[in-house]
Design an enzyme around this catalytic site. Structure first.
Site, PDB file in Angstrom:
ATOM      1  N   TYR A   1      24.716 -54.432  51.617  1.00  0.00           N
ATOM      2  CA  TYR A   1      23.853 -55.242  50.742  1.00  0.00           C
ATOM      3  C   TYR A   1      22.528 -55.580  51.432  1.00  0.00           C
ATOM      4  O   TYR A   1      21.508 -55.786  50.782  1.00  0.00           O
ATOM      5  CB  TYR A   1      24.595 -56.503  50.275  1.00  0.00           C
ATOM      6  CG  TYR A   1      24.060 -57.039  48.968  1.00  0.00           C
ATOM      7  CD1 TYR A   1      24.038 -56.248  47.825  1.00  0.00           C
ATOM      8  CD2 TYR A   1      23.553 -58.323  48.872  1.00  0.00           C
ATOM      9  CE1 TYR A   1      23.543 -56.725  46.630  1.00  0.00           C
ATOM     10  CE2 TYR A   1      23.054 -58.815  47.674  1.00  0.00           C
ATOM     11  CZ  TYR A   1      23.050 -58.010  46.559  1.00  0.00           C
ATOM     12  OH  TYR A   1      22.537 -58.483  45.375  1.00  0.00           O
TER      13      TYR A   1
ATOM     14  N   LYS B   1      18.410 -62.563  47.814  1.00  0.00           N
ATOM     15  CA  LYS B   1      19.242 -63.397  46.926  1.00  0.00           C
ATOM     16  C   LYS B   1      19.409 -64.805  47.507  1.00  0.00           C
ATOM     17  O   LYS B   1      19.521 -65.777  46.756  1.00  0.00           O
ATOM     18  CB  LYS B   1      20.601 -62.744  46.685  1.00  0.00           C
ATOM     19  CG  LYS B   1      20.550 -61.415  45.925  1.00  0.00           C
ATOM     20  CD  LYS B   1      20.000 -61.540  44.519  1.00  0.00           C
ATOM     21  CE  LYS B   1      20.274 -60.294  43.686  1.00  0.00           C
ATOM     22  NZ  LYS B   1      19.517 -60.295  42.421  1.00  0.00           N
TER      23      LYS B   1
HETATM   24  N1  LIG Z   1      25.621 -54.823  39.316  1.00  0.00           N
HETATM   25  C1  LIG Z   1      26.117 -55.709  40.136  1.00  0.00           C
HETATM   26  O1  LIG Z   1      27.147 -55.504  40.774  1.00  0.00           O
HETATM   27  C2  LIG Z   1      25.432 -57.035  40.307  1.00  0.00           C
HETATM   28  C3  LIG Z   1      26.147 -58.109  40.852  1.00  0.00           C
HETATM   29  C4  LIG Z   1      25.512 -59.333  41.026  1.00  0.00           C
HETATM   30  C5  LIG Z   1      24.187 -59.475  40.660  1.00  0.00           C
HETATM   31  N2  LIG Z   1      23.508 -58.399  40.128  1.00  0.00           N
HETATM   32  C6  LIG Z   1      22.101 -58.603  39.751  1.00  0.00           C
HETATM   33  O2  LIG Z   1      21.988 -58.478  38.355  1.00  0.00           O
HETATM   34  C7  LIG Z   1      20.628 -58.168  38.034  1.00  0.00           C
HETATM   35  C8  LIG Z   1      20.604 -57.037  37.018  1.00  0.00           C
HETATM   36  O3  LIG Z   1      21.070 -55.837  37.576  1.00  0.00           O
HETATM   37  P1  LIG Z   1      22.117 -54.870  36.860  1.00  0.00           P
HETATM   38  O4  LIG Z   1      23.265 -54.735  37.789  1.00  0.00           O
HETATM   39  O5  LIG Z   1      22.331 -55.292  35.467  1.00  0.00           O
HETATM   40  O6  LIG Z   1      21.365 -53.455  36.902  1.00  0.00           O
HETATM   41  P2  LIG Z   1      20.323 -52.772  35.886  1.00  0.00           P
HETATM   42  O7  LIG Z   1      19.849 -51.575  36.610  1.00  0.00           O
HETATM   43  O8  LIG Z   1      20.932 -52.576  34.567  1.00  0.00           O
HETATM   44  O9  LIG Z   1      19.186 -53.869  35.773  1.00  0.00           O
HETATM   45  C9  LIG Z   1      18.171 -54.022  36.745  1.00  0.00           C
HETATM   46  C10 LIG Z   1      16.890 -54.231  35.985  1.00  0.00           C
HETATM   47  O10 LIG Z   1      15.819 -54.498  36.884  1.00  0.00           O
HETATM   48  C11 LIG Z   1      14.674 -53.973  36.267  1.00  0.00           C
HETATM   49  N3  LIG Z   1      13.555 -53.834  37.182  1.00  0.00           N
HETATM   50  C12 LIG Z   1      13.514 -53.239  38.402  1.00  0.00           C
HETATM   51  N4  LIG Z   1      12.234 -53.236  38.874  1.00  0.00           N
HETATM   52  C13 LIG Z   1      11.482 -53.868  37.929  1.00  0.00           C
HETATM   53  C14 LIG Z   1      10.100 -54.167  37.803  1.00  0.00           C
HETATM   54  N5  LIG Z   1       9.219 -53.808  38.733  1.00  0.00           N
HETATM   55  N6  LIG Z   1       9.665 -54.809  36.683  1.00  0.00           N
HETATM   56  C15 LIG Z   1      10.524 -55.169  35.713  1.00  0.00           C
HETATM   57  N7  LIG Z   1      11.850 -54.891  35.764  1.00  0.00           N
HETATM   58  C16 LIG Z   1      12.315 -54.250  36.854  1.00  0.00           C
HETATM   59  C17 LIG Z   1      15.154 -52.613  35.757  1.00  0.00           C
HETATM   60  O11 LIG Z   1      14.252 -52.089  34.801  1.00  0.00           O
HETATM   61  C18 LIG Z   1      16.488 -53.002  35.165  1.00  0.00           C
HETATM   62  O12 LIG Z   1      16.348 -53.356  33.806  1.00  0.00           O
HETATM   63  C19 LIG Z   1      19.935 -57.866  39.364  1.00  0.00           C
HETATM   64  O13 LIG Z   1      19.259 -59.032  39.795  1.00  0.00           O
HETATM   65  C20 LIG Z   1      21.118 -57.595  40.288  1.00  0.00           C
HETATM   66  O14 LIG Z   1      20.810 -57.833  41.640  1.00  0.00           O
HETATM   67  C21 LIG Z   1      24.117 -57.206  39.945  1.00  0.00           C
END
Ligand SMILES: NC(=O)c1ccc[n+]([C@@H]2O[C@H](COP(=O)([O-])OP(=O)(O)OC[C@H]3O[C@@H](n4cnc5c(N)ncnc54)[C@H](O)[C@@H]3O)[C@@H](O)[C@H]2O)c1
Length: 350
Positions: free
Chosen positions: A251, A258
């Site tokens: 990570y 985060k």
């Molecule tokens: N997937 C997991 O296991 C997990 C767990 C905990 C937290 N998260 C967090 O959840 C959030 C969403 O991620 P996800 O897992 O749904 O993946 P995802 O890929 O579906 O979503 C990530 C989003 O970030 C956007 N993004 C990236 N760069 C960008 C920019 N310059 N401008 C605007 N948008 C931008 C992408 O377009 C995408 O829509 C993130 O903050 C991630 O760290 C994810």
């Protein structure tokens, strides 16, 4: 273990769209899984003849296969399709009690129907809220458009937070169309590959700045732009992960970002609380999304999450959506500054 599914290719190359489509099969218990992938990065996953996932924007056949393989493994572990719909048209859950009727919110971070932001948007809309939605760029628009339609979103705008002026234009539009805002979901994160996949000790200044800029500062800026629109109070959400508190393998620098994000949540909750604006970080367990595909050995993280969580289950984007929607309800008006874990209790285990 279901995550060790053995995929076999039938060796035959079916022809489609003027090029070859490769097919893979696996049988796990009573489930027959089939993946077909085309060289231009499109692919489909079928379970017992029913299509449950469609990937369109992978960079090539190999990446499409990897994404579908993860979805298949997730399906086998949770028995939940990535979206609950026949024929792949986005569908919202039917909820009778429109507990968020009259509320208006912005959801940022829908890339596709596996995004956590989509899980949140579905829950908010099903409970009666009206939504503004963004898409990253023209390439992403075609995946987000059908979802925005399913949500009946009156505002659909481009937002790449690295493009100057786009965030301001978005909030200006919300101000013009709605005049007020009740909640905001910031569900975006980004780190350049060399920063994310290296040691924290080695991260470059640029890698650090980009990671913190996109993954943390943008939430602070969105709160700044939302504040004048939240005249009747509101709730700001961002998405975080347990790797902020504990060293989670692979990570790396995102854990640092985060941690900063969760701290920003607490400071902003204290600053905005007197105005009735609440601020929360939502911390889901691992989910096989597009962003997660940038983290090496992600399957091992899923296996560990399932084995160690008290509930012995992986979370879905719908689990995240419903819990987030609850915090936007007036009934949760005295809850603020939280990092809410939606992880089957994983974080309480040693
Ligand atoms: N997937 C997991 O296991 C997990 C767990 C905990 C937290 N998260 C967090 O959840 C959030 C969403 O991620 P996800 O897992 O749904 O993946 P995802 O890929 O579906 O979503 C990530 C989003 O970030 C956007 N993004 C990236 N760069 C960008 C920019 N310059 N401008 C605007 N948008 C931008 C992408 O377009 C995408 O829509 C993130 O903050 C991630 O760290 C994810």
């Amino acid at each position: 273990m279901v995550s060790r599914v053995e995929w076999k290719t039938n060796g035959q190359l079916a022809v489609g769209k003027g090029a070859t489509v490769q097919e893979f099969m696996a049988v796990v218990g009573a489930d027959k899984l089939a993946i077909d992938v085309a060289p231009w990065g499109e692919g489909r996953l079928k379970v017992n003849g029913h299509e449950i996932a469609h990937v369109q924007d992978a960079k090539d056949r190999r990446q499409a296969f990897r994404e579908l393989q993860k979805i298949a493994e997730h399906y086998l572990q949770t028995k939940a399709a990535p979206f609950e719909k026949p024929g792949n048209s986005p569908k919202l859950p039917a909820v009778k009690a429109k507990l968020l009727e009259g509320k208006r919110g912005l959801v940022v971070g829908i890339a596709n129907d596996q995004s956590i932001a989509w899980g949140c948007a579905k829950a908010f809309r099903a409970l009666g809220a009206e939504l503004a939605i963004t898409y990253l760029n023209d390439k992403a628009k075609k995946f987000v458009d059908p979802l925005a339609q399913a949500l009946e979103a009156p505002i659909v705008m481009p937002l790449d937070v690295r493009v100057a002026g786009q965030m301001e234009a978005l909030f200006e539009k919300i101000g013009k169309v709605w005049g007020t805002l009740d909640f905001l979901v910031h569900s975006i994160a980004f780190s350049p590959k060399e920063a994310l996949q290296g040691r924290v000790v080695d991260v470059s200044r640029d890698g650090f700045a980009t990671t913190l800029d996109v993954s943390c500062w943008t939430f602070i800026r969105m709160a700044h732009l939302a504040e004048p629109l939240m005249r009747r109070g509101g709730t700001l959400f961002t998405l975080t992960y347990y790797g902020s508190q504990m060293v989670v393998k692979n990570y790396n620098i995102m854990g640092v970002a985060k941690a900063a994000l969760e701290s920003a949540v607490r400071y902003m909750a204290a600053e905005l609380g007197p105005k009735g604006i609440r601020v929360h970080a939502i911390s889901p367990g691992p989910l096989a999304t597009r962003a997660a595909s940038g983290i090496p050995e992600f399957d091992a993280l899923l296996d560990k999450a399932k084995a160690k969580a008290p509930t012995r289950s992986l979370v879905s984007i719908d689990d995240v959506g419903v819990a987030t929607a609850f915090l936007a309800h007036d009934a949760a008006r005295l809850i603020t500054g939280e990092t809410l874990y939606i992880d089957g209790g994983y974080h309480i285990m040693d």
